[in-house]
Every structure is written in structure tokens, then in C-alpha cells.
Design an enzyme around this catalytic site. Structure first.
Site, PDB file in Angstrom:
ATOM      1  CE  LYS A 195      -3.991  -2.049   2.350  1.00 22.73           C
ATOM      2  NZ  LYS A 195      -4.879  -1.993   3.551  1.00 22.73           N
ATOM      3  N   GLY A 196       0.470   2.231  -0.791  1.00 22.20           N
ATOM      4  CA  GLY A 196       1.230   3.460  -0.884  1.00 22.20           C
ATOM      5  C   GLY A 196       0.959   4.404   0.269  1.00 22.20           C
ATOM      6  CG  MET A 197       3.749   5.554   2.953  1.00 28.43           C
ATOM      7  SD  MET A 197       5.310   6.050   3.729  1.00 28.43           S
ATOM      8  CE  MET A 197       6.418   5.945   2.331  1.00 28.43           C
ATOM      9  CE  LYS A 204      -0.924   5.481  -9.059  1.00 30.44           C
ATOM     10  NZ  LYS A 204       0.366   5.547  -9.792  1.00 30.44           N
ATOM     11  CG  ASP A 247      -0.377   9.213 -20.692  1.00 31.35           C
ATOM     12  OD1 ASP A 247      -0.252  10.129 -19.863  1.00 31.35           O
ATOM     13  OD2 ASP A 247      -0.996   9.347 -21.764  1.00 31.35           O
TER      14      ASP A 247
END
EC number: 2.7.11.5
Length: 591
Positions: free
Chosen positions: A319-321, A336, A371
């Protein structure tokens, strides 16, 4: 009177689109002169300029409409009637599909991306798919090797409209013929027909001849990139005839081509034969119609949703911050959303993240940055969202959500091509795959750096692996220009105990980067670290990065090849004596 006003508004929007696409074609038409003059900074500037044209002209039309209509401009029912009239203007209009997207953009600008329903804008096209049985301007010219491939290629290349001499045309023709003879049988080549697009496809430092090679057993791409040397003479750099190579050339991680296309739908239909794996959205994107490709991507998404019963889930991987990422299990895209609050170690703002994503869209992505398409007020039926994801959305992005009962609105998100996260790929890779992908990973970092992009956070989890085995960067919240970074060597310790201290014994400014530290946080696995050091150990040296910075400051723009260096004619042995092409593994530093 109201009817006349509705017609005037419809005509104003269409005229606004005409002005936009006219400027689009004007900038595109300048690609030949920029190529011939080797004006590479102008190539980059034109790429950015063309991207900005669309939003600029949408803004002009919106201001015109507000002057013409006054408060009626904010009346959705009024614009729904305008849409009906606008639709009647399109049956004989050559760029109907993009004109519909332009109408959508004007509507969204007026209504702040609200009330997005099919009666008010073109969620789906109003026109049949196959519009033109005859096109006013032929897309391609046909060549048949009646007198042999040598003579046919000489005629083809002599007709190229570039106003520069050839370095050695007989040599290049010999390269092409030798490659074809190694790749196809004599019987196949004798029965071949070649269609070549009339317009050249310009990108970076190359002008591409794009064709269809029709053989008894199918249609193959036929791609010839034209470059010129330091003396201004032209040469063919390679010949590509596989669909995999063509797919990479037209890939989602590359800048858009500049190709003169007054009838874009006809060009897209023609390209589909040599790029069967590309969707309509991807083909429009490749030729620079990025706003219409966004429309087509959304239509592809709606079609997928209608045909499946899958639920949205949290995307696999770490998981991203900064971003919450979710997907559909079998869909080739991810979604996203910028989180409302970031982890303490992330010293960025949402505005900074959005600026980074815009930078990537406008910059030369050199095949190493994906992209993205940006959407506002994205509506999802709640029953299609897994409970785990729904909880995550309300926990991480509540400020970007609007609850409509049975539907959830996400106020802003990005859609991006789905890839296998590099960290997950490494867990499953065999020895050869591990070697190849680590080489690719280092190549990606080097090529981004050469294009004046420093990724910032270079952890494996921030890169993805495509179906062609290419490594692509997709986490943009820390990117910056190479010229903004201060690459330093770690000073020697003052005392032996300095190396045992919790804090560094040297000062660190915000833009300081110490390449010597990369191995410690990039490669915890000893085997992977050894591989990386063997192939890309120079990335751990500050001098390597400083040398790149110096080249960038001097205005040097690196050559970018959309294929492996080993495929270049200049990298091969004399084709007259070569019996087989070396096709093993990834090359060192492919560009």
C-alpha cells in the site's frame, strides 16, 4: 429565439473545436522541419504546446458561451437541447468522434463535472462506428515487389518527403532486405504486398515509416525509424516486423507521436491491423489525441463493468503512503486516488502530487513512465465495491467521497495501465527472469535520468513490469528534474564512532542525494544486490549522476530508441554474412 440561441451555441462549440484541431494540425505539421533542423529542444516544446492546446481552447469556448447566453449557460436542460442540435451537425463532420469529446469537455468545464448523464453529454458516441466508406485523402500507398524487394524499397525510400540526403541508401536497403530474408521465407516475400502510411510518424529524434506487410499467412507491422547523423544525413536505424515490437513502439509509456491526421478515425482504423492488441483508446493516445483517448478509456471501462460482475478490490502490492490504489481483478487498469492525509515521512501536498502527474504527461516519458488519465466525479455502484475497499476508501479518502445512497462518487482519480509490481514479480521470478528484470530496472533509472527525471523513491514497489517484460516507473509523488538534485559523496567519518552513531556526521540539505546509500534501501536481498552491482554499479557513484547533470545542463538530449540496441543495424554484423539474429536476453542500456 431560444431555438436560434441553442443552434448558435452548438455551432460555437463546433467552431471552437475546429480552431483547436486546426492548431493541433499546425503544430503537428511543424514536426518535419523540427526533425530536419535537428531542433530537439523545439521538439520537446512542441510536444508540451500541443498537449496544452485542448484545455486552452475549451476555456476560450466556455468564455464565449458565457458571453452569448448569460445565465442559460448554467442551465443543464438548455445544454441538453444544444447537444441534440450538435449531434445533427456531426454526420458529415470528418472528426466527429473528437468533436463529441470536445463537447463533453466544454460541458464539464461549465458544470464542474456534475450531472454527467447520457442525455447531457456523449457518454457513448452518437455516430455509427464505420462512418466513411470512402475517405477524401488516402491513408497509405501500396507497393508490390514485382521487380524485387531491392527496387521496391529504393522507390519507397526515394519518395520520403524529407529534404535531407541519405547517408548511404544502398547500404540501408541491404540491411532491410537481409533482415527480411532472415525473418521470412523467399516464398512469403515473393507474395508480399506492402502498404505504407503516407504521413511520417515523428517522435523524439526519429521519423518513422509505418507500414503493413501482407503475407500469405497474415499481416505484420513494417516499421522503419529514420534518424540523421551529426552531418545531417539520413539513415534507417532498424526494421521491425513483430507485433510485440510494434506494441512497444506505440506503447503507453512513450510520448505521443506527431503524425498529420486530418481524419484521425481513419488512421486509427488503419493502424488496428498492425496493432491488434491495442484498444481504440490506446491508438488515439499514440497519435496524440489524448483527451479523446480519455473518453474511449472510460467507454472501455463502462463496457467492462457491464459485461462482468467483478467487484473493485484493493490493488495487489504494498500500500502506498500517498495514493490509494484499487482495481478490478481482471481489468487491465488501476485507479489511483490521492489520500487526504499522507504518512509523516512524505513531505508533499496533494497539489504537488497533481503537479508531478501533469509533469509526467508533458515530459518525454522515454518508455519508462506510464501515462495516466484524470477523471473527476467518478461514479461507482456501491454493490461493486468490496467491503475491504469500501472501508479503505472511507478511512483514507473521505474528503474525496460523496455518498449517493446506492452509488459512491470519487471526486478525483487517475486511471493507469495495470502492471505487475516489481517487488511481486521478483518474488516469483526464475533465475533468467530475475537477471533480465534487474537489468531492465537499472536501465529504466538510467533512461529516466538521461531524460532529466530523477524518480526520487526508487524502491521496487514503485515500478511495474509490463507484459513485454519492460520495467516502468509509476509512483510520481517524489519525482523532480535531475538538475534540481545535489548528488553528493558521503564525507569520510571524523572519528571511528561516527559510523556507529544514529545520526549522520554530516549535514544534509533537502535536495541532497547520496548514491552510495542506494544499495542499503534498494537491495536487501544479497543475490539481487550482487546482480544489480554487476550490471548497474555506476548508479551508486555520485560522479555518474553529476556527469549526467552536466550533459543535461549543456543542452544535450539523449537518443531514445523504442527497441533493444541489439536490433539496431549499426549494432549487427554485416547482414550479408549474418544468418541469424541474436535474440537472447536484454541488452545493456537499451534506450
Amino acid at each position: 429565439m431560444t431555438r436560434d440561441l441553442e443552434k448558435l451555441v452548438a455551432q460555437t462549440i463546433l467552431q471552437g473545436f475546429d480552431a483547436q484541431y486546426g492548431r493541433f494540425l499546425e503544430v503537428t505539421a511543424g514536426a518535419q522541419q523540427r526533425f530536419e533542423q535537428a531542433d530537439w529542444p523545439a521538439v520537446q516544446q512542441a510536444m508540451k504546446q500541443r498537449i496544452h492546446l485542448y484545455d486552452h481552447h475549451v476555456g476560450l469556448v466556455v468564455e464565449q458561451l458565457r458571453c452569448i447566453t448569460g445565465i442559460r449557460c448554467d442551465d443543464a436542460d438548455f445544454l441538453a437541447r444544444v447537444k441534440h442540435i450538435y449531434t445533427r451537425l456531426l454526420p458529415d463532420y470528418p472528426r466527429f468522434e473528437i468533436a463529441e469529446s470536445f463537447f463533453n469537455s466544454v460541458y464539464c468545464r461549465l458544470f464542474n463535472h456534475r450531472e454527467l448523464t447520457p442525455d447531457k453529454l456523449f457518454v457513448f458516441s452518437s455516430q455509427p462506428e464505420q462512418r466513411f466508406r470512402e475517405i477524401p485523402r488516402p491513408i497509405a500507398k501500396t507497393f508490390v515487389p514485382t521487380d524485387g524487394w531491392q527496387n521496391m524499397l529504393e522507390k519507397l525510400l526515394s519518395d520520403v518527403p524529407l529534404r535531407l540526403p541519405w547517408e548511404d541508401l544502398p547500404r540501408d536497403i541491404g540491411y532491410i532486405v537481409a533482415y527480411l530474408q532472415r525473418t521470412f521465407s523467399a516464398e512469403q516475400l515473393a507474395q508480399a504486398t506492402l502498404q505504407m502510411a503516407n504521413e511520417l510518424f515523428y517522435r523524439n529524434k526519429a521519423a518513422w515509416l509505418v507500414g503493413k506487410l501482407s503475407l500469405p499467412d497474415g499481416i505484420f507491422p513494417f516499421l522503419l525509424p529514420i534518424h540523421h547523423n551529426e552531418r545531417g544525413a539520413l539513415f534507417i536505424d532498424t526494421c521491425l516486423t513483430s507485433q510485440a515490437d510494434a506494441s512497444i513502439v506505440f506503447g503507453f509509456a512513450r510520448s505521443y507521436f506527431m503524425v498529420y491526421a486530418p481524419l484521425p478515425s481513419a488512421l486509427v482504423a488503419w493502424l488496428r491491423d498492425i496493432l491488434p492488441g491495442k484498444t481504440t483508446a490506446e491508438l488515439y493516445l499514440a497519435i496524440g489525441c489524448q483527451k479523446h483517448s480519455k473518453t474511449e478509456y472510460y467507454r472501455e471501462y463502462l463496457h467492462y463493468i457491464a459485461e462482468s460482475e467483478e467487484q473493485f478490490i484493493i490493488a495487489p502490492g504494498v500500500k502506498g503512503m500517498v495514493m490509494l490504489v484499487f482495481t478490478l481483478p481482471s481489468f487491465d487498469r488501476v485507479f489511483k486516488v490521492i489520500k487526504d492525509r499522507f504518512a509523516p515521512q512524505k513531505e508533499v501536498s496533494a497539489e504537488r502530487v497533481m503537479a508531478c502527474y501533469q509533469l509526467v504527461k508533458e515530459h518525454d516519458r522515454v518508455g519508462r513512465m506510464a501515462d495516466t488519465q484524470e477523471y473527476e466525479n467518478f461514479v461507482i455502484d456501491k454493490h461493486r465495491i468490496s467491503s475491504e475497499l469500501l472501508d479503505e476508501l472511507w478511512r483514507e479518502v473521505p474528503d474525496k467521497l460523496e455518498d449517493l445512497g446506492d452509488r459512491l462518487v470519487i471526486r478525483h482519480l487517475y486511471m493507469e495501465r495495470r502492471m505487475t509490481p516489481l517487488n511481486l514479480y521478483l518474488e516469483q521470478a526464475n533465475a533468467q527472469q530475475l537477471h533480465d528484470v534487474i537489468e531492465e530496472y537499472g536501465n529504466a533509472i538510467k533512461q529516466l535520468a538521461a531524460a532529466n527525471i530523477f524518480p526520487g523513491d526508487m524502491l521496487f514497489k514503485n515500478f511495474g513490469v509490463t507484459r513485454h517484460g519492460r520495467v516502468v516507473f509509476y509512483d510520481y509523488d517524489e519525482i523532480c528534474y535531475m538538475t534540481e538534485v545535489n548528488f553528493r559523496k558521503i564525507p569520510p567519518p571524523r572519528h571511528p564512532e561516527d559510523e556507529l552513531a544514529a545520526e549522520p556526521w554530516y549535514s544534509v540539505a533537502p535536495n541532497d542525494v547520496f548514491p552510495e546509500e542506494f544499495p542499503h534501501f534498494l537491495c536487501s536481498d544479497r543475490h539481487i544486490r550482487t546482480l544489480f552491482e554487476e550490471m548497474h554499479g555506476d548508479l551508486f557513484c555520485a560522479d555518474y549522476w553529476r556527469a549526467l547533470q552536466q550533459r543535461i545542463r549543456e543542452g544535450h538530449i539523449e537518443d531514445v530508441y523504442a527497441y533493444r540496441r541489439r536490433k539496431r543495424f549499426s549494432q549487427r554484423a554485416d547482414p550479408r554474412y549474418t544468418t541469424a539474429e541474436n535474440d537472447s536476453g536484454f541488452c545493456r542500456n537499451p534506450a
